[in-house]
Design an enzyme around this catalytic site. Structure first.
Site, PDB file in Angstrom:
ATOM      1  N   CYS A  36       0.829  -1.206   0.000  1.00  0.00           N
ATOM      2  CA  CYS A  36       0.000   0.000   0.000  1.00  0.00           C
ATOM      3  C   CYS A  36       0.862   1.253   0.000  1.00  0.00           C
ATOM      4  CB  CYS A  36      -0.932  -0.013   1.205  1.00  0.00           C
ATOM      5  SG  CYS A  36      -1.967   1.459   1.297  1.00  0.00           S
ATOM      6  N   CYS A  64      -0.399   4.117   2.113  1.00  0.00           N
ATOM      7  CA  CYS A  64      -0.188   3.957   3.561  1.00  0.00           C
ATOM      8  C   CYS A  64       1.269   4.220   3.923  1.00  0.00           C
ATOM      9  CB  CYS A  64      -0.508   2.540   4.034  1.00  0.00           C
ATOM     10  SG  CYS A  64      -1.959   1.795   3.320  1.00  0.00           S
ATOM     11  N   ASP A  65       2.184   3.658   3.161  1.00  0.00           N
ATOM     12  CA  ASP A  65       3.578   3.592   3.604  1.00  0.00           C
ATOM     13  C   ASP A  65       4.553   4.450   2.797  1.00  0.00           C
ATOM     14  OD1 ASP A  65       2.786   1.738   5.526  1.00  0.00           O
ATOM     15  OD2 ASP A  65       3.030   0.061   4.162  1.00  0.00           O
TER      16      ASP A  65
END
Ligand code: NDP
Length: 313
Positions: A134, A137-138
């Site tokens: 992701c 997300c990261d």
């Protein structure tokens, strides 16, 4: 046999939000947490895009808070997984892995989706230490660093574009000699200066002392001109698709070609009256925690209105 007004399957943001809303409208929901309590978010570290946490929040903590909030407002939250679901008529009959049978007037499916991985042992070894599925997300952790995105579809191109705004350099590792993404996405990645596409390339492994420091690749695998080489990277992002967790409902609910549950427009209603789908299990596009939470709320509101209309509340 246990009878409930609302059975919620799954414990990601969609499931917990549905439980919070359903409890507050007195549906006394029963929620099964499933095989990955807390859902996909628990595979990441800090979440910085869930509103309400100005400094971000640890993903596991966020999910524990949601769990506790659901319990505090009266939801019956249980460990275990639903392994059978007969949706052919109402009330729906579901069974958990211990053989307990539940008769549910409404069902909210929030079983999520699972990112596909290549299946390399190194992906497990470095999970959370440079391996992610992701970018949204990261990606933030890779500012001014070098990353690779695996895949040649729309997701891979979107993730590569997103990462190219943060990272110094982005490799795309594409197993075919072409991208599968929409033409406009292809054009975007090709024109982006800090994206380099490695066509005909497969990943064989990852290496690094403290987290990912590079990937072992093979070009033209199985051909005469097969060539092994390494690239130095700090992050390795999988974008080879997601599998919705809908095995249990095949043949009963309307699914799209990839297996995602089809819901009615502007609704979480499925093709079966009284069955709702929320979160990633019905979302091939956005796949964000906050979106899942939103559709979880919608599902609970729709279930409540349905039961009210039927005089079953
Ligand atoms: P896709 O299935 O479209 O693409 C997957 C990509 O990963 C392909 O390039 C595929 O290669 C590659 N891949 C699959 N398995 C492996 C493997 N084992 N090793 C190496 N590479 C692999 O998935 P997406 O998640 O990109 O998209 C899913 C759907 O969602 C699509 O319909 C897409 O159009 C849609 N979508 C739309 C968006 C938008 O419109 N904004 C955004 C994101 C997704 P190969 O081509 O060789 O099979």
């Amino acid at each position: 046999m246990e009878k409930v007004k609302t059975l919620i399957i799954g414990s990601g943001p969609a499931g917990y939000t549905a439980a919070i809303y359903a409890s507050r409208s007195n549906l006394q929901p029963l929620l099964y947490r499933g095989i990955q309590p807390g859902g996909q978010l628990t595979t990441t570290t800090i979440i910085e895009n869930f509103p309400g946490f100005k400094d971000g929040i640890d993903a596991n903590q966020l999910m524990m808070e949601m769990n506790q909030q659901a319990v505090n407002v009266g939801a019956d939250v249980r460990d275990g997984a639903i392994v059978k679901a007969d949706l052919s008529k109402r009330p729906f009959i579901c069974e958990d892995e211990r053989g307990n049978v539940i008769e549910a007037s409404t069902v909210i499916i929030a079983t999520g989706a699972s990112a596909k991985y290549l299946g390399l042992p190194d992906e497990e070894k470095y999970r959370g230490q440079g391996v992610s599925a992701c970018a949204t997300c990261d990606g933030f952790f890779y500012r001014k660093r070098t990353v690779a995105v695996v895949g040649g579809g729309d997701t891979a191109c979107e993730e590569a574009m997103y990462l190219s705004g943060l990272a110094k350099k982005v490799y795309m590792i594409v197993r075919k000699p072409f991208l599968r993404a929409a033409e406009i996405m292809q054009k975007r990645v090709m024109e982006q200066e800090n994206i380099e596409i490695l066509f005909n390339t497969n990943t064989v492994g990852l290496f690094g002392e403290q987290g990912v420091e590079g990937a072992h690749l093979v070009r033209n695998k199985g051909e005469q001109n097969e060539e092994n080489y390494d690239i130095a990277i700090d992050g390795f992002f999988l974008a080879i698709g997601h599998t919705p967790n809908t095995e249990l409902f095949k043949g009963q609910l309307e699914l799209d070609q990839q297996g995602f549950i089809i819901t009615k427009p502007r609704s979480t209603a499925t093709n079966i009256e009284g069955v709702y789908a929320a979160g990633d299990v019905a979302d091939p596009i956005y796949r964000q925690g906050v979106v899942a939470a939103g559709t979880g709320a919608m599902a609970a509101i729709e279930a409540e209105r349905f039961l009210q209309d039927k005089g079953e509340k």
